[in-house]
Design a protein around this motif. Structure first.
Motif, short mmCIF file in Angstrom:
data_model
loop_
_atom_site.label_atom_id
_atom_site.label_comp_id
_atom_site.label_asym_id
_atom_site.label_seq_id
_atom_site.Cartn_x
_atom_site.Cartn_y
_atom_site.Cartn_z
N SER A 24 41.91 31.72 39.63
CA SER A 24 40.82 32.45 40.27
C SER A 24 41.42 33.48 41.22
O SER A 24 42.60 33.43 41.55
N GLY A 25 40.59 34.42 41.64
CA GLY A 25 41.06 35.45 42.57
C GLY A 25 40.05 36.56 42.71
O GLY A 25 38.87 36.42 42.32
N LEU A 35 35.90 45.24 43.03
CA LEU A 35 35.43 45.88 41.80
C LEU A 35 34.65 44.86 40.98
O LEU A 35 35.14 43.75 40.72
N SER A 36 33.46 45.23 40.57
CA SER A 36 32.65 44.36 39.71
C SER A 36 32.77 44.83 38.27
O SER A 36 33.06 45.99 37.99
N GLY A 37 32.53 43.91 37.33
CA GLY A 37 32.53 44.27 35.92
C GLY A 37 33.90 44.45 35.30
O GLY A 37 34.02 44.94 34.17
N VAL A 38 34.97 44.06 36.00
CA VAL A 38 36.32 44.14 35.43
C VAL A 38 36.48 43.02 34.39
O VAL A 38 36.14 41.86 34.65
N ILE A 39 36.99 43.36 33.20
CA ILE A 39 37.20 42.39 32.13
C ILE A 39 38.58 41.75 32.29
O ILE A 39 39.60 42.46 32.37
N ILE A 40 38.59 40.40 32.34
CA ILE A 40 39.85 39.65 32.44
C ILE A 40 40.02 38.89 31.13
O ILE A 40 39.20 38.01 30.81
N LYS A 41 41.05 39.21 30.36
CA LYS A 41 41.30 38.58 29.07
C LYS A 41 42.54 37.68 29.17
O LYS A 41 43.53 38.05 29.80
N SER A 42 42.45 36.54 28.49
CA SER A 42 43.61 35.66 28.34
C SER A 42 44.22 35.93 26.96
O SER A 42 43.55 35.74 25.94
N GLY A 52 40.52 33.81 25.53
CA GLY A 52 39.37 33.65 26.42
C GLY A 52 39.20 34.89 27.29
O GLY A 52 40.10 35.74 27.36
N TYR A 53 38.05 34.98 27.95
CA TYR A 53 37.84 36.14 28.83
C TYR A 53 36.86 35.77 29.94
O TYR A 53 36.12 34.78 29.86
N ALA A 54 36.87 36.60 30.98
CA ALA A 54 35.94 36.44 32.11
C ALA A 54 35.64 37.84 32.66
O ALA A 54 36.25 38.84 32.25
N GLN A 55 34.69 37.90 33.59
CA GLN A 55 34.29 39.18 34.18
C GLN A 55 34.11 39.00 35.68
O GLN A 55 33.56 37.98 36.13
N TRP A 62 36.70 36.34 40.36
CA TRP A 62 36.76 35.92 38.96
C TRP A 62 37.42 34.56 38.85
O TRP A 62 38.18 34.13 39.72
N THR A 63 37.11 33.86 37.75
CA THR A 63 37.70 32.56 37.43
C THR A 63 37.93 32.48 35.93
O THR A 63 37.05 32.88 35.14
N ILE A 64 39.07 31.96 35.51
CA ILE A 64 39.39 31.85 34.08
C ILE A 64 40.38 30.70 33.88
O ILE A 64 41.16 30.38 34.79
N THR A 65 40.33 30.10 32.70
CA THR A 65 41.29 29.06 32.32
C THR A 65 42.18 29.60 31.21
O THR A 65 41.68 30.15 30.21
N ALA A 66 43.49 29.47 31.37
CA ALA A 66 44.43 30.01 30.40
C ALA A 66 45.66 29.12 30.31
O ALA A 66 45.92 28.29 31.19
#
Length: 850
Positions: A24-25, A35-42, A52-55, A62-66
């Motif tokens: 997360s971060g 910044l909102s709407g940034v795409i985070i891809k694994s 996987g991806y998050a926004q 943002w939070t993502i599992t990778a």
């Protein structure tokens, strides 16, 4: 066998689970804004496929599992792609994306130049900057909605001067922010935030409405890690000697400490003194004391750099130390050493009921000044309490010489020092829905001035002391805010004059006096907020007592009510109306028993009278702002009716003009209209700014015992267009038109002055690193009824831009013009001046950024 198979499956699942990392971060731009709407891809490191991806949300979180070892990829329109490798045990991540511009044929797709966040408008500076821009002021001057005074660096937004200037949320420069605006390297600035309805004192957020605009400068990340320094120096030649200029700027920004140091010097006519002027004086007592000795010097700033012959040195030191999250100490010191010369021919026509007078003199002027200012401020600004104390000193040592030759030949020498000390204390305490404020303002001014006119010598000493202390309480009752303020305001003015007798019949030349006033006042105020309306009614009641050492004492009660209505008709439209009745203050400067020689011609006579002027005014205002479309419109109309117990009198005695106030009541009325508009024009790839001012006033003057009514009408229009319609070619065009008419009914005459100024600047790239900049100025000035003066100036410069160096070769005043002429209307007089200006100049400059 089945048991072994299950063990193998569970082991593989366990290993897979251990390889998964939850991250997360926050993701921000280069200025640190979420910044909102940034795409985070694994991205799987082996297959290169997305796993996987998050926004990011509105707060940039943002939070993502990778899997450990995979890649996280951050992408957003207008920003450079960024990647990081996933590792086990990673802590909270903070990712900053850099701006990016992608060329699609002749269309540039960039990050959004303007973003809205509540009452804050964020301008991405890089989308407005040009290769030739060096400072923050250079860029802001072309951003829709902004105006920047090119002389002192004062910034206005939507036609109104900003109330605060912050760098990374801290008010380092205070009211003297001009030096930052004109020195801060624009390439180190990421974003400029406009904070509308800004309230700098936190405890007042719910207690008072603010219509002020403040700006906050967000620096790029690299600019906050080390000292920033720029150096700009040059040398050249002119027709009568050499030229030099040098400017240095150093800044260090840290979370708890900020420092800016500058040193500037030149003899090229560039005005660097005005950069260190106080552009904001909120919360201080005004400097009441006016000079009685004033030399009629030529206007050295009339034509800017072309008409100013100077040798100037300016040193500034500004530092701010954050003591805690809510408190800080700020020290500002400025020292200037300045020498100015001017030469002019002035013809003045006095419209007199006994026959017009004409004076034609040639002026040679010299001024030498040393000026030291310092301010020490402590501030504690928390949600529950506010404490501020400012101690400042302003010390000016000024000497002036003026030689007049012609109709009235004279030699004048003025010793005009001025010393000012101020102390301002404010304490606020919030207790739930109640707010208590104690404020004390104090000022001391001293003017030990002297004047020599030929063989005559005059010494005039003025001393002024004033204090204003009040206690204020505010209560929040639903939608009502009820406030009450009570305090005492007192002051003393001491005067003495000494001079050998000129003409006994004119009056007393030597004497002294003391004037004292005290005012006990109460100021109840009620503010009502409902929906989009804000209604405020206030009324100041005061008991005033005056005494004069050579006159009788006097007391009176005064009241000054005011009603103000604001309507936020829509997110973009704001309407306002104000009605008030205002009583003026008794002018301490008019209390002196002698006559005073202002210069070789004007003599001033005091008046001991306690009556005050009374105005009734009504004003309407409208404001429209759409920052996303670059549209800003402001309009204001004010109608004033008033009366004054005095009338200005001019009596002509031989070669002298005696100016005084006569105890005769007169009435007047006036119109004031202001219009401002700013529009970004996509088709022209530029911005249009325009401002129109109209003032109309009917007034009266007593001249040789006869009442002389006159009317003045003044119209001023300024407009500017910046455009890059031709790729890589930048064009700035500015138009100024002024018309001033003075009608004198009793004399059956009038005086009208029209003046036009056209200014165009063109920046043309020649090759990749070399560019040409040309400047043309055309003046069309009316000097008399059928006489106009046309003047044309042209400058050209070649600039070589390297990574850290700029080298500029400039040739100024290509046509070698020697004089500039203009005319002015004033109270029943008209003057025409011809200024000596700089001839042809050749300069070479080197700019270096550390």
């Amino acid at each position: 066998m089945r048991q072994y198979l299950l063990i193998i499956i569970f082991t593989m699942l366990s290993l897979s689970a251990k390889a998964q990392v939850k991250l997360s971060g926050t993701v921000t731009d280069a200025a640190g804004q979420p910044l909102s709407g940034v795409i985070i891809k694994s991205i799987d490191a082996t297959t290169k496929k997305m796993a996987g991806y998050a926004q990011s949300g509105n707060d940039g979180h943002w939070t993502i599992t990778a899997k450990a070892g995979s890649l996280l990829q951050f992408t957003a329109m207008g920003f450079k792609k960024q990647e990081l490798t996933v590792k086990e045990g990673m802590k909270e991540q903070r990712v900053a994306l850099e701006d990016n511009a992608v060329a699609l044929k002749e269309i540039m797709v960039k990050a959004a130049p303007v973003r809205l966040s509540g009452d804050t408008i964020k301008y991405l500076l890089s989308t407005y900057s040009k290769p030739e821009d060096r400072t923050l002021a250079d860029v802001l001057s072309r951003v829709p909605g902004f105006e920047v005074n090119k002389d002192n660096g004062q910034i206005s937004y939507e036609g109104k001067s900003i109330s605060n200037f912050y760098i990374e949320g801290m008010d380092l420069m205070g009211g003297k922010y001009g030096v930052s605006a004109k020195s801060l390297p624009q390439q180190d600035v990421a974003m400029v935030e406009v904070m509308k309805h800004h309230q700098p004192i936190r405890v007042l957020d719910d207690f008072t409405y603010s219509d002020d605009n403040a700006i906050n400068i967000r620096m790029k990340k690299g600019a906050k890690e080390h000292w920033i320094a720029t150096f700009d120096g040059g040398a050249g030649v002119k027709s009568h000697g050499g030229l030099w200029c040098f400017e240095s700027f150093a800044m260090r920004l840290k979370p708890s400490w900020q420092t800016i140091i500058t040193y500037k010097t030149n003899n090229t006519g560039k005005d660097i003194l005005s950069e260190s002027e106080a552009l904001l004086t909120t919360g201080e007592l005004g400097e009441t004391l006016r000079p009685l000795i004033v030399l009629p010097a030529p206007s050295t700033s009339r034509l800017g750099q072309r008409s100013l012959f100077n040798r100037t040195h300016v040193v500034t030191f500004n530092t701010l130390l954050r003591l805690t999250d809510n408190s800080q100490m700020n020290l500002q010191v400025t020292y200037t050493n300045d020498r100015e010369e001017a030469s002019a021919q002035r013809t003045t026509e006095y419209f007199v009921n006994t026959g017009n007078r004409m004076i034609d003199n040639k002026k040679e002027y010299l001024e030498k000044d040393d000026h030291l200012t310092a301010k020490l401020k402590y501030e504690n600004n928390s949600g529950g309490q506010y404490l501020k104390n400012e101690l400042s000193g302003d010390l000016l040592w000024s000497r002036q010489w003026l030689t007049e030759r012609g109709t009235n030949p004279h030699d004048l020498y003025g010793r005009l020092p001025e010393y000012t000390l101020k102390d301002n204390l404010m304490v606020m305490r919030r207790m739930g829905n109640r707010l208590v404020t104690l404020e004390s303002k104090n000022i001391m001014q001293v003017r030990p001035n002297g004047l020599n006119v030929d063989a005559l010598r005059q010494d005039v000493n003025q001393h002024y002391y004033e204090t204003d202390t009040y206690l204020k309480g505010s209560f929040l009752l639903g939608k009502f805010i009820v406030s009450g303020r009570a305090g005492i305001n007192a002051g003393k003015y001491a005067f003495s004059s000494n001079m050998q007798t000129l003409l006994d019949s004119l009056g007393l030349w030597t004497g002294s006096s003391h004037y004292f006033f005290s005012r006990i006042y109460a100021n109840p105020e009620v503010e009502y907020k409902i929906s989009d309306f804000d209604i405020t009614f206030s009324n100041e009641l005061s008991w005033n007592h005056y005494s004069y050492s050579v006159g009788d004492a006097y007391s009176r009660v005064l009241y000054s009510p005011e009603l103000h209505i604001r309507w936020q008709a829509s997110p973009r439209w704001q309407l306002g109306a104000t009605a008030d009745i205002t009583n003026g203050n008794v002018d301490a400067n008019q209390f002196y028993p002698t006559i005073v020689l202002q210069d070789y011609q004007y003599i001033h006579r005091g008046l001991a009278d306690y009556r005050v002027a009374r105005d009734k005014g009504v004003s309407l205002s409208a404001r429209y702002g759409d920052a996303l479309r670059g549209t800003h419109l402001v309009g204001r109309v004010k109608r004033t009716f008033g009366s004054t117990p005095y009338t200005t009198s001019q009596e002509y005695e031989g070669d002298y003009i005696i100016v005084s106030l006569q105890p005769q009541r007169t009435t007047y009325n006036a119109w004031n209209v202001t219009l401002f508009c700013s529009q970004g024009i996509g088709a022209l790839k530029g911005t249009l700014n325009a401002r129109a001012l109209y003032n109309a006033k009917d007034a009266e003057m007593i001249q040789n015992g006869e009442q002389m009514p006159f009317k003045t009408r003044a119209f001023n229009l300024t407009a500017g267009l910046t455009t890059s319609l031709i790729p890589t070619v930048d064009v700035d065009y500015h138009l100024t038109w002024m018309r001033n008419t003075m009608k004198m009914q009793r004399l059956g005459s009038s005086s009208t002055i029209n003046s036009w100024k056209h200014e165009a600047k063109v920046h043309i790239p020649i090759v990749k690193l070399l560019s040409l900049e040309t400047l043309a100025e055309y003046y069309h000035n009316q000097l008399s009824a059928n006489r106009f003066k046309d003047i044309f100036f042209a400058d050209a410069s070649l600039k070589l831009q390297l990574r850290r160096f700029d080298i500029t070769l400039a040739l100024n005043n290509l046509l070698n013009r020697k004089t500039y002429a203009y005319a002015l209307n004033s109270d029943l007089m008209r003057s025409t001046s011809s200024l000596l200006i700089s001839g042809r100049e050749l300069m070479i400059n080197i700019y270096y950024k550390l």
